[in-house]
Design a protein around this motif. Sequence first.
Motif, PDB file in Angstrom:
ATOM      1  N   ALA A 168       3.090  16.062   2.270  1.00 54.71           N
ATOM      2  CA  ALA A 168       3.802  14.926   1.681  1.00 54.71           C
ATOM      3  C   ALA A 168       5.294  15.007   1.985  1.00 54.71           C
ATOM      4  CB  ALA A 168       3.556  14.885   0.177  1.00 54.71           C
ATOM      5  N   ARG A 169       5.834  16.218   1.992  1.00 55.26           N
ATOM      6  CA  ARG A 169       7.258  16.359   2.299  1.00 55.26           C
ATOM      7  C   ARG A 169       7.556  15.896   3.723  1.00 55.26           C
ATOM      8  NH1 ARG A 169      10.850  18.867  -0.649  1.00 55.26           N
ATOM      9  NH2 ARG A 169       9.221  20.012  -1.792  1.00 55.26           N
ATOM     10  N   ASP A 170       6.697  16.309   4.650  1.00 55.78           N
ATOM     11  CA  ASP A 170       6.890  15.881   6.033  1.00 55.78           C
ATOM     12  C   ASP A 170       6.748  14.369   6.171  1.00 55.78           C
ATOM     13  OD1 ASP A 170       7.309  18.464   6.868  1.00 55.78           O
ATOM     14  OD2 ASP A 170       5.300  18.744   7.711  1.00 55.78           O
ATOM     15  N   LEU A 171       5.778  13.784   5.457  1.00 57.88           N
ATOM     16  CA  LEU A 171       5.576  12.349   5.599  1.00 57.88           C
ATOM     17  C   LEU A 171       6.738  11.567   5.000  1.00 57.88           C
ATOM     18  CD1 LEU A 171       3.811  10.200   6.765  1.00 57.88           C
ATOM     19  CD2 LEU A 171       2.527  10.118   4.637  1.00 57.88           C
ATOM     20  N   PHE A 172       7.305  12.050   3.912  1.00 60.89           N
ATOM     21  CA  PHE A 172       8.494  11.395   3.360  1.00 60.89           C
ATOM     22  C   PHE A 172       9.605  11.369   4.412  1.00 60.89           C
ATOM     23  CE2 PHE A 172      12.657  11.614   1.314  1.00 60.89           C
ATOM     24  CZ  PHE A 172      12.609  10.519   0.474  1.00 60.89           C
ATOM     25  N   ILE A 185       0.840  -1.200   0.000  1.00 60.13           N
ATOM     26  CA  ILE A 185       0.000   0.000   0.000  1.00 60.13           C
ATOM     27  C   ILE A 185       0.871   1.244   0.000  1.00 60.13           C
ATOM     28  CG2 ILE A 185      -1.753   1.308   1.286  1.00 60.13           C
ATOM     29  CD1 ILE A 185      -2.695  -1.392   2.437  1.00 60.13           C
ATOM     30  N   GLY A 186       1.918   1.246   0.804  1.00 57.38           N
ATOM     31  CA  GLY A 186       2.874   2.352   0.801  1.00 57.38           C
ATOM     32  C   GLY A 186       2.760   3.224   2.026  1.00 57.38           C
ATOM     33  N   THR A 187       2.084   4.363   1.876  1.00 60.31           N
ATOM     34  CA  THR A 187       1.979   5.323   2.972  1.00 60.31           C
ATOM     35  C   THR A 187       0.570   5.892   3.017  1.00 60.31           C
ATOM     36  OG1 THR A 187       2.692   7.146   1.544  1.00 60.31           O
ATOM     37  CG2 THR A 187       4.411   6.000   2.793  1.00 60.31           C
ATOM     38  N   ALA A 188       0.301   6.673   4.065  1.00 61.30           N
ATOM     39  CA  ALA A 188      -1.010   7.282   4.262  1.00 61.30           C
ATOM     40  C   ALA A 188      -1.147   8.568   3.452  1.00 61.30           C
ATOM     41  CB  ALA A 188      -1.227   7.575   5.738  1.00 61.30           C
ATOM     42  N   ARG A 189      -2.374   9.022   3.322  1.00 65.67           N
ATOM     43  CA  ARG A 189      -2.670  10.260   2.619  1.00 65.67           C
ATOM     44  C   ARG A 189      -2.165  11.459   3.420  1.00 65.67           C
ATOM     45  NH1 ARG A 189      -8.976   9.970   2.047  1.00 65.67           N
ATOM     46  NH2 ARG A 189      -8.687  11.945   0.951  1.00 65.67           N
ATOM     47  N   CYS A 190      -1.964  12.570   2.702  1.00 70.78           N
ATOM     48  CA  CYS A 190      -1.409  13.779   3.321  1.00 70.78           C
ATOM     49  C   CYS A 190      -2.250  15.017   3.024  1.00 70.78           C
ATOM     50  CB  CYS A 190       0.011  14.024   2.814  1.00 70.78           C
ATOM     51  SG  CYS A 190       1.170  12.688   3.127  1.00 70.78           S
ATOM     52  N   ASP A 191      -3.493  14.843   2.587  1.00 73.31           N
ATOM     53  CA  ASP A 191      -4.289  15.970   2.117  1.00 73.31           C
ATOM     54  C   ASP A 191      -5.243  16.528   3.163  1.00 73.31           C
ATOM     55  OD1 ASP A 191      -5.723  13.581   1.983  1.00 73.31           O
ATOM     56  OD2 ASP A 191      -6.958  14.229   0.299  1.00 73.31           O
ATOM     57  N   PHE A 192      -5.143  16.093   4.402  1.00 74.09           N
ATOM     58  CA  PHE A 192      -5.924  16.708   5.462  1.00 74.09           C
ATOM     59  C   PHE A 192      -5.282  18.037   5.854  1.00 74.09           C
ATOM     60  CE2 PHE A 192      -6.862  12.098   6.681  1.00 74.09           C
ATOM     61  CZ  PHE A 192      -8.032  12.084   5.940  1.00 74.09           C
ATOM     62  N   ARG A 232       2.688  10.970  -4.130  1.00 71.71           N
ATOM     63  CA  ARG A 232       1.714  11.067  -3.040  1.00 71.71           C
ATOM     64  C   ARG A 232       0.640  12.110  -3.339  1.00 71.71           C
ATOM     65  NH1 ARG A 232      -0.177   7.636   0.077  1.00 71.71           N
ATOM     66  NH2 ARG A 232      -2.065   8.525  -0.785  1.00 71.71           N
ATOM     67  N   GLU A 233       1.041  13.250  -3.856  1.00 67.37           N
ATOM     68  CA  GLU A 233       0.064  14.298  -4.128  1.00 67.37           C
ATOM     69  C   GLU A 233      -0.858  13.923  -5.276  1.00 67.37           C
ATOM     70  OE1 GLU A 233       2.300  17.911  -4.524  1.00 67.37           O
ATOM     71  OE2 GLU A 233       2.477  18.170  -2.338  1.00 67.37           O
ATOM     72  N   ALA A 234      -0.347  13.211  -6.274  1.00 65.69           N
ATOM     73  CA  ALA A 234      -1.203  12.747  -7.373  1.00 65.69           C
ATOM     74  C   ALA A 234      -2.214  11.724  -6.858  1.00 65.69           C
ATOM     75  CB  ALA A 234      -0.350  12.138  -8.479  1.00 65.69           C
ATOM     76  N   ARG A 235      -1.772  10.846  -5.985  1.00 67.37           N
ATOM     77  CA  ARG A 235      -2.676   9.842  -5.407  1.00 67.37           C
ATOM     78  C   ARG A 235      -3.739  10.512  -4.537  1.00 67.37           C
ATOM     79  NH1 ARG A 235      -6.059   6.007  -5.113  1.00 67.37           N
ATOM     80  NH2 ARG A 235      -5.985   4.626  -3.307  1.00 67.37           N
ATOM     81  N   ASP A 236      -3.341  11.454  -3.704  1.00 68.61           N
ATOM     82  CA  ASP A 236      -4.286  12.118  -2.807  1.00 68.61           C
ATOM     83  C   ASP A 236      -5.359  12.879  -3.573  1.00 68.61           C
ATOM     84  OD1 ASP A 236      -2.934  11.108  -0.657  1.00 68.61           O
ATOM     85  OD2 ASP A 236      -1.903  12.969  -0.150  1.00 68.61           O
ATOM     86  N   ALA A 237      -4.994  13.420  -4.726  1.00 70.60           N
ATOM     87  CA  ALA A 237      -5.952  14.178  -5.523  1.00 70.60           C
ATOM     88  C   ALA A 237      -7.094  13.310  -6.047  1.00 70.60           C
ATOM     89  CB  ALA A 237      -5.237  14.858  -6.692  1.00 70.60           C
TER      90      ALA A 237
END
Length: 304
Positions: A194-198, A182-189, A256-261
């Motif tokens: 995404a930078r912080d989560l990386f 799966i990878g990682t969690a979403r960052c769009d809240f 990550r940002e493309a996925r969150d969108a």
Amino acid sequence: MWRVASTTPVEPTIHAIFETNTGTWQYLVSDPATSSAVIIDPVLDFDRTTQTVSTRSAESLLKTVAECGLKIEMILETHVHADHLTAATYLQRHLAQSQGLNPPIGIGKRITQVQNLFGQRYGVPLAEYMTVFDKLFDDDETFKIGNLTATAVHLPGHTPDHLGYRIGENIFCGDSIFHADIGTARCDFPGGSARDLFRSGKKLLSLPGHFKVWTGHDYPPQERETPRPWMSVQEHREQNKHLKDGTTEEQYIALREARDAQMQAPKLLHQSLQINIRAGQLPKPTEAGHRMLHLPMKFQGGEW
């Protein structure tokens, strides 16, 4: 349920209990020498169709606590969840009755940012959320679970307040790293990054390769079927679809940002946030006896 037994005096015994409706892993982490334990990210069940709160998952945790003879010293939240309701307050009250103790509810010190944001957004009275958490952890603060030493690790990205808990050679990472497929969690809240989560992910994967990373959720794809609560740091370095070795920060952010969108809001977003900034306390009843949540409306067509 998964159970991993302690192998040395500095390692915990871990019970991982999966809640299927929201794909959430709940944890009982104990010191076998003293039977002291903590609960991490417990679930309060909620039926969207009937708007009914129930305690099935919480009662399952309490049953395991009783069967194992554990003494709960603290209830830990990794962050304010947006996809399930927390059972922290319910468990605290019932453990006080059954054990004669009042285990504090702990979370990261940045929780007030999240509480103020969503308290204002949903019109939650300040008095209903400002003092509901008993322990606010500093970054890298250590604490005891019996004879075991635990550390609160700041892991921002999914939310700004997000913590992980390192206990022995394990880290309970909440909604940061998921199973490698799966990878990682979403960052769009709000407050997500995404930078912080990386960078949080790389902090996790800088631990020794044999350390276990225990995740907050699992959503097994069809080819895997069975949820799994942990993978080793080395497995993530080799297999994690978002963070494996060789992935650059800019590559991750773009992915990550493309996925969150493309992602839809969690089904229990509004209910979860309003309950979880209260640490699982329900809204105070109205004069008619109803406990009310606010749900935002959207309009299509002409102006109102």
